[in-house]
Design an enzyme around this catalytic site. Structure first.
Site, PDB file in Angstrom:
ATOM      1  N   SER A  23     -38.185  67.677 -29.284  1.00 18.57           N
ATOM      2  CA  SER A  23     -37.665  66.782 -30.335  1.00 18.57           C
ATOM      3  C   SER A  23     -38.283  65.389 -30.308  1.00 18.57           C
ATOM      4  O   SER A  23     -37.605  64.397 -30.525  1.00 18.57           O
ATOM      5  CB  SER A  23     -36.135  66.630 -30.235  1.00 18.57           C
ATOM      6  OG  SER A  23     -35.530  67.875 -30.203  1.00 18.57           O
ATOM      7  N   CYS A 390     -28.251  77.399 -55.715  1.00 16.73           N
ATOM      8  CA  CYS A 390     -28.179  78.785 -55.260  1.00 16.73           C
ATOM      9  C   CYS A 390     -26.718  79.232 -55.134  1.00 16.73           C
ATOM     10  O   CYS A 390     -26.071  79.446 -56.145  1.00 16.73           O
ATOM     11  CB  CYS A 390     -28.966  78.937 -53.964  1.00 16.73           C
ATOM     12  SG  CYS A 390     -29.634  80.588 -53.779  1.00 16.73           S
ATOM     13  N   GLN A 394     -23.746  79.888 -58.022  1.00 16.15           N
ATOM     14  CA  GLN A 394     -22.906  81.094 -58.127  1.00 16.15           C
ATOM     15  C   GLN A 394     -21.418  80.714 -58.084  1.00 16.15           C
ATOM     16  O   GLN A 394     -20.599  81.267 -58.812  1.00 16.15           O
ATOM     17  CB  GLN A 394     -23.266  82.062 -56.996  1.00 16.15           C
ATOM     18  CG  GLN A 394     -24.718  82.547 -57.084  1.00 16.15           C
ATOM     19  CD  GLN A 394     -25.172  83.355 -55.863  1.00 16.15           C
ATOM     20  OE1 GLN A 394     -24.419  83.522 -54.903  1.00 16.15           O
ATOM     21  NE2 GLN A 394     -26.399  83.845 -55.898  1.00 16.15           N
ATOM     22  N   HIS A 530     -34.206  76.642 -55.413  1.00 20.20           N
ATOM     23  CA  HIS A 530     -34.080  75.508 -54.490  1.00 20.20           C
ATOM     24  C   HIS A 530     -35.026  74.374 -54.885  1.00 20.20           C
ATOM     25  O   HIS A 530     -36.126  74.270 -54.340  1.00 20.20           O
ATOM     26  CB  HIS A 530     -34.377  75.972 -53.057  1.00 20.20           C
ATOM     27  CG  HIS A 530     -33.319  76.865 -52.521  1.00 20.20           C
ATOM     28  ND1 HIS A 530     -32.188  76.381 -51.899  1.00 20.20           N
ATOM     29  CD2 HIS A 530     -33.185  78.213 -52.550  1.00 20.20           C
ATOM     30  CE1 HIS A 530     -31.413  77.396 -51.547  1.00 20.20           C
ATOM     31  NE2 HIS A 530     -31.989  78.517 -51.935  1.00 20.20           N
ATOM     32  N   GLU A 532     -34.939  71.365 -54.135  1.00 19.64           N
ATOM     33  CA  GLU A 532     -35.151  70.390 -53.046  1.00 19.64           C
ATOM     34  C   GLU A 532     -36.452  70.650 -52.300  1.00 19.64           C
ATOM     35  O   GLU A 532     -37.021  69.734 -51.699  1.00 19.64           O
ATOM     36  CB  GLU A 532     -33.961  70.411 -52.073  1.00 19.64           C
ATOM     37  CG  GLU A 532     -33.808  71.651 -51.193  1.00 19.64           C
ATOM     38  CD  GLU A 532     -33.067  72.811 -51.839  1.00 19.64           C
ATOM     39  OE1 GLU A 532     -32.951  72.822 -53.086  1.00 19.64           O
ATOM     40  OE2 GLU A 532     -32.619  73.725 -51.112  1.00 19.64           O
TER      41      GLU A 532
HETATM   42  N1  GLN Z   1     -25.887  84.030 -50.484  1.00 21.94           N
HETATM   43  C1  GLN Z   1     -26.378  83.866 -51.809  1.00 21.94           C
HETATM   44  C2  GLN Z   1     -27.388  84.926 -52.199  1.00 21.94           C
HETATM   45  O1  GLN Z   1     -27.964  85.585 -51.380  1.00 21.94           O
HETATM   46  C3  GLN Z   1     -26.975  82.504 -52.012  1.00 21.94           C
HETATM   47  C4  GLN Z   1     -28.213  82.290 -51.224  1.00 21.94           C
HETATM   48  C5  GLN Z   1     -28.579  80.852 -51.116  1.00 21.94           C
HETATM   49  O2  GLN Z   1     -27.752  79.986 -51.369  1.00 21.94           O
HETATM   50  N2  GLN Z   1     -29.780  80.568 -50.685  1.00 21.94           N
HETATM   51  O3  GLN Z   1     -27.656  85.103 -53.362  1.00 21.94           O
END
Ligand code: GLN
EC number: 6.3.4.2
Length: 558
Positions: A23, A390, A394, A530, A532
């Site tokens: 680290s 992600c 959902q 994602h 980010e």
């Molecule tokens: N667990 C969820 C999926 O597989 C979301 C994955 C995530 O947030 N990267 O779709």
């Protein structure tokens, strides 16, 4: 770029190793050096060699290893590759990350195929050759290849890697490879001294395996006196100018300027005997540094997630928020809120009041999801900017289905184990088993291996004209990186759109929802990908930039 010595079409290699303790910030030092070489007009690529036995970090818990960084070409890699990208803007590839696990599994596959023609398979040469082959990939594309070895010198697992880089530099013309070693100079308060002995030992350890460092980067909490620098140079057999100090920084984005001030890039060019060295243009990094040190306000963002004890678990999100803040000249104060606390809470308002924005990040498994659903509900009802990434998207869809569209039992198949037979939820989010990548179909089964089987990497999406996201991106066609197994079911699209949740981004074939948003909310966006991962301090991601802008707006309202 044309300079003397090694033939032009060959990359020069910088091997970065660490000693004394882990680290020390090897990844950051490598990334900053990459940025400095770019500032001098050179092209670079950065690579990570990890000694652990996992084939990739995809199956490791974020608690163990921090975030999994996903590349455009779908590799699940170490979070250091995120640093590399954030500092150099060079998109990492599958071939920029390798672990012992991957090396051994390739060697064993070859052995089973009979590729070794009956030979006895050994670490030297078979494993080391495999590592060397990996190091060569793309060596005709850039001026400098920076290869960081994970762990510290002396680790049992690391030995084949150290042996491979030793051989590699030996195989190459003189002057094509250099070694940079990071160490720590501990400070003894009682005697008021910086101690150089651990550094000497660590260099000895390196030398005992045939590697002589050209550059030493010494982490220290106190200024390194000239006398100590001379001592290190003498005992470790490096030039005095090549003993580079690395002091603690207020922000990682000061690293390029700080390393430049300490002479790291000059020492590297000297080691390669590149002279005269092109002058660096550090305008970008001065601007980055100025923005981060001189904010004109502050916004508070709550990240409601599961892995909140370990900040590295959401490394890229924290960085992308910082970038969004820099673009808006505000400091983003992130607070980590444990979603599990919300699971049972009757009212989440006391936990979320006082934040100008709420972010629900990605995650796996059911734990904490009821809390995330409540966070999405709070954001929707209180008109607080919400970014769902992600799993966070959902959860926003499930919240909309349950509380607005009247589907009281809406949930995700991820939480109803498909094999168990009894279903608790109506699967608004289902297990995706078939999709299109480029021009071929990808298929998955319920019991597939866990490693590398998600929908991974860059995929295109088409945005709806006139939507919030089309305005934010300034275009209707985008590509973003994915890492998920489950997907919002378009069977519910009509019902959800009727109550105001727009499906504003879809896969180009129209089958997979990529983005949802509440049309009448000031800023409520859920994305299946994602964003980010692609944000950079000098090029903040549009979603993060606008999310922080909306948060800043909120702070003006209260
Ligand atoms: N667990 C969820 C999926 O597989 C979301 C994955 C995530 O947030 N990267 O779709």
């Amino acid at each position: 770029m044309n300079f003397t010595g090694v033939p032009d079409h060959m990359a020069r290699y910088i091997f970065i190793t660490g000693g004394v303790v882990s680290s020390l910030g090897k990844g950051l030092a490598s990334a900053a050096l990459g940025a400095l070489l770019q500032a001098r007009g050179f092209s670079v690529r950065l690579r990570k060699l990890d000694p652990y036995l996992n084939v990739d970090p995809g199956t490791m818990s974020p608690f163990e290893h921090g975030e999994v960084f996903v590349t455009d070409d779908g590799a699940e890699t170490d979070l250091d590759l995120g640093h590399y990208e954030r500092f150099t803007g060079v998109a990492a590839r599958k071939t920029d990350s390798i672990s012992s696990g991957r090396v051994y599994s390739t060697v064993l596959e070859k052995e089973r195929r009979g590729d070794y023609l009956g030979k006895t398979i050994q670490v030297i040469p078979h494993v080391t050759n495999e590592i060397k082959e990996f190091l060569h990939v793309g060596d005709d594309e850039v001026d400098f290849m920076l290869c960081e070895i994970g762990g510290t010198v002396g680790d049992i697992e690391g030995l084949p890697f150290f042996e491979a880089i030793r051989q590699f530099s030996h195989d190459k013309p003189r002057g094509q490879c250099i070694f940079m070693h990071l160490t720590l100079l501990p400070y003894l308060a009682a005697s008021g001294e910086l101690k150089t002995k651990p550094t000497q030992h660590s260099v000895k350890e390196l030398q005992s395996i045939g590697i002589a460092p050209d550059i030493l980067v010494c982490r220290s909490e106190h200024p390194i006196p000239e006398k100590e620098r001379e001592k290190i140079a003498l005992f470790c057999n490096v030039r005095k100018e090549a003993v580079v100090a690395a002091y603690d920084l207020k922000t990682i984005y000061d690293a390029p300027l700080a390393y430049h001030a300490q002479g790291l890039d000059q020492a590297v060019l000297d080691a390669f005997q590149i002279s005269p060295a092109p002058k660096p243009d550090l305008t970008v990094w001065r601007d980055v540094s100025d923005r981060i040190h001189n904010p004109e306000g502050e916004v508070r963002v709550a990240i409601v997630g599961k892995y909140t004890q370990l900040e590295d678990a959401y490394k890229s999100i924290a960085e992308a928020l910082t970038h969004g803040g820099m673009a808006n000249r505000v400091k983003v104060k992130v607070e980590w809120v444990d979603a599990e606390v919300f699971d049972k809470a009757e009212d989440v308002a006391p936990h979320l009041e006082g934040f100008q924005a709420i972010l629900v990040p990605g995650g796996f498994g059911e734990r904490g999801t009821e809390g995330k659903i409540k966070a999405a509900q709070y954001a929707r009802e209180h008109q607080v900017p919400y970014l769902g990434i992600c799993l966070g998207m959902q959860m926003a869809v499930i919240e909309a289905a349950r509380n607005v569209a009247g589907l009281a039992t809406a949930g995700s198949e991820e939480f109803d184990h498909e094999s168990s037979g009894k279903k608790r939820f109506e699967p608004v989010v289902y297990h995706l088993k078939e999709w299109v990548q480029g021009n071929h179909k990808v298929e998955r089964k319920v019991n597939d291996d866990k490693g590398g089987t998600m929908r991974l990497g860059s995929y295109d999406a088409t945005l709806k004209e006139g939507s919030h996201v089309a305005r934010i991106y300034g275009t209707t066609s985008i590509d973003e990186r994915h890492r998920h197994r489950y997907e919002v079911d378009t069977a519910y699209r009509e019902q959800l759109e009727k109550v105001g949740m727009t499906f504003s981004g879809m896969s180009p074939d129209g089958k997979l929802p990529e983005i949802v948003e509440w049309a009448d909310h000031p800023w409520f966006i859920g994305v299946q990908f994602h964003p980010e991962l692609k944000s950079k301090p000098f090029a903040p991601h549009p979603l993060f930039k606008d999310f922080v802008r909306a948060a800043k707006e909120m702070s003006r309202l209260v």
